[in-house]
Design an enzyme around this catalytic site. Structure first.
Site, PDB file in Angstrom:
ATOM      1  N   HIS A 122       0.815  -1.218   0.000  1.00 35.05           N
ATOM      2  CA  HIS A 122       0.000   0.000   0.000  1.00 35.05           C
ATOM      3  C   HIS A 122       0.852   1.274   0.000  1.00 35.05           C
ATOM      4  O   HIS A 122       0.322   2.369  -0.239  1.00 35.05           O
ATOM      5  CB  HIS A 122      -0.920   0.039   1.218  1.00 35.05           C
ATOM      6  CG  HIS A 122      -1.988  -1.005   1.202  1.00 35.05           C
ATOM      7  ND1 HIS A 122      -2.878  -1.149   0.165  1.00 35.05           N
ATOM      8  CD2 HIS A 122      -2.307  -1.973   2.104  1.00 35.05           C
ATOM      9  CE1 HIS A 122      -3.709  -2.153   0.425  1.00 35.05           C
ATOM     10  NE2 HIS A 122      -3.372  -2.669   1.593  1.00 35.05           N
ATOM     11  N   HIS A 161      -6.571  -7.135  -0.267  1.00 34.23           N
ATOM     12  CA  HIS A 161      -6.667  -5.695  -0.508  1.00 34.23           C
ATOM     13  C   HIS A 161      -5.815  -5.331  -1.721  1.00 34.23           C
ATOM     14  O   HIS A 161      -4.677  -5.791  -1.852  1.00 34.23           O
ATOM     15  CB  HIS A 161      -6.171  -4.906   0.710  1.00 34.23           C
ATOM     16  CG  HIS A 161      -6.905  -5.220   1.969  1.00 34.23           C
ATOM     17  ND1 HIS A 161      -6.467  -6.178   2.864  1.00 34.23           N
ATOM     18  CD2 HIS A 161      -8.053  -4.715   2.482  1.00 34.23           C
ATOM     19  CE1 HIS A 161      -7.315  -6.246   3.883  1.00 34.23           C
ATOM     20  NE2 HIS A 161      -8.279  -5.374   3.675  1.00 34.23           N
TER      21      HIS A 161
END
Length: 335
Positions: A122, A161
């Site tokens: 991320h 994710h």
């Protein structure tokens, strides 16, 4: 030979009761130790060098994050935090991934599993997010390309994710093919199937969002019938797995239903591709927040990558929404 890349500093990234905590590594290492480390050679990760980090992160961001940790850390955003030991941990996490990529491409091993934290996918060029400070797999991919003679790197991200950071860092690059299987809707809200990259990198981002409840059938079919044939066509010099285990049916942070057999099948499928192409496989640990399930899934991944587990055939119907990407990608395969 396979490598298990680790470092004590990973335990000094103190996140308390946060889901991404040191207990994750304790569970993995207890599982692997009980299995004789599955024959992997344990190696301590070096720190990333500044020039390695600057290939994917901005200098101002690196200085600011180091200073933030040195001053005691704290909450970076609603989900992400740092402690005084976090910067050293992050340096070893990124450095271990870069070292592993170099070692693999030098022919000294065929498999490396980097069990390091904090995770990375991320983290963007100038932004920490989603429990991540430095983008480990991006640092490794960039190092492979810039310093190790690789011309193409495939990053397969099966974390539940979407890896917005990895996608953004390589959005304009035709040298990194980023493929992601992720639940949608879910944090961080990126990863639309319609997004394929920017400029010269258009066509080299392959997003495959799946609905809540997706399990082995969907994840394994997407790897076998979409990612694997594209990889065979494109022929990367290095296969890198952003291996998150939070799509597991026991994980508390998402709603997918993958189990250990699913992770073994995905890993074994990519092992077969790597063997056909005669290229190594690098694994960077990402998410996974049910410690027992995480540990079992990591063991299954390692066993599959070593050839001790074989893939279970997946029905292509479960990948039907993305099968057209295989024929479309043929147009940008290397000569």
């Amino acid at each position: 030979m396979g490598l298990y890349v680790h470092h004590p500093s990973s335990y000094e990234h103190d996140t308390g009761a946060h889901p991404e905590n040191a207990g994750r590594l304790r569970a993995i290492e207890a599982e692997l130790e009980g299995r004789g480390w599955l024959g992997l050679r344990r190696v301590e990760a070096p720190e990333a060098r500044r020039e390695q980090l600057l290939r994917v992160h901005e200098l101002g961001y690196l200085r600011a994050m180091e200073g933030f940790c040195v001053k005691g850390g704290g909450m970076i955003d609603a989900d992400t935090l740092a402690s005084p030991g976090s910067w050293e941990a992050a340096l070893h996490a990124a450095g271990g991934a870069a070292w592993a990529a170099a070692t693999l491409l030098a022919g000294e091993a065929r498999l490396a599993f980097c069990a390091l934290r904090p995770p990375g996918h991320h983290a963007e060029r100038a932004l920490a997010a989603g429990f991540c400070l430095l983008n480990n797999v991006a640092v490794a991919a960039a190092h492979a390309l810039e310093a190790c003679g690789a011309e193409r790197v495939l990053v397969l991200d099966w974390d539940v994710h979407h890896g917005n950071g990895t996608e953004a860092i390589f959005a304009g690059s035709a040298a990194v093919l980023y493929a992601s299987i992720h639940q949608s809707p879910l944090y961080p809200g990126t990863g639309a199937a319609s997004y394929e990259g920017e400029g010269a990198g258009r066509g080299f981002t392959l997003n495959m969002p799946v609905a809540p409840g997706a399990g082995n059938a969907e994840f394994c079919a997407l790897v076998e019938h979409v990612v694997a044939p594209i990889a065979r066509s494109w022929a990367p010099d290095l296969i890198a797995l952003s291996a998150g285990y939070d799509a597991h049916r026991d994980d508390p942070l998402a709603d997918c239903r993958v189990d250990e057999q699913g992770y073994a099948t995905m890993a074994a499928t990519m092992r077969l591709v790597a063997e056909e192409l005669e290229v190594p496989v690098l694994v960077c640990l990402e998410g996974g927040y049910a410690p027992a399930a995480l540990a079992r899934s990591v063991a299954a991944t390692v066993m599959a990558l070593k050839g001790e587990l074989e893939p279970q055939p997946a029905d292509p119907v479960a990948a039907a929404d993305y099968l057209d990407r295989v024929s479309r990608f043929a147009g940008v395969a290397p000569d």
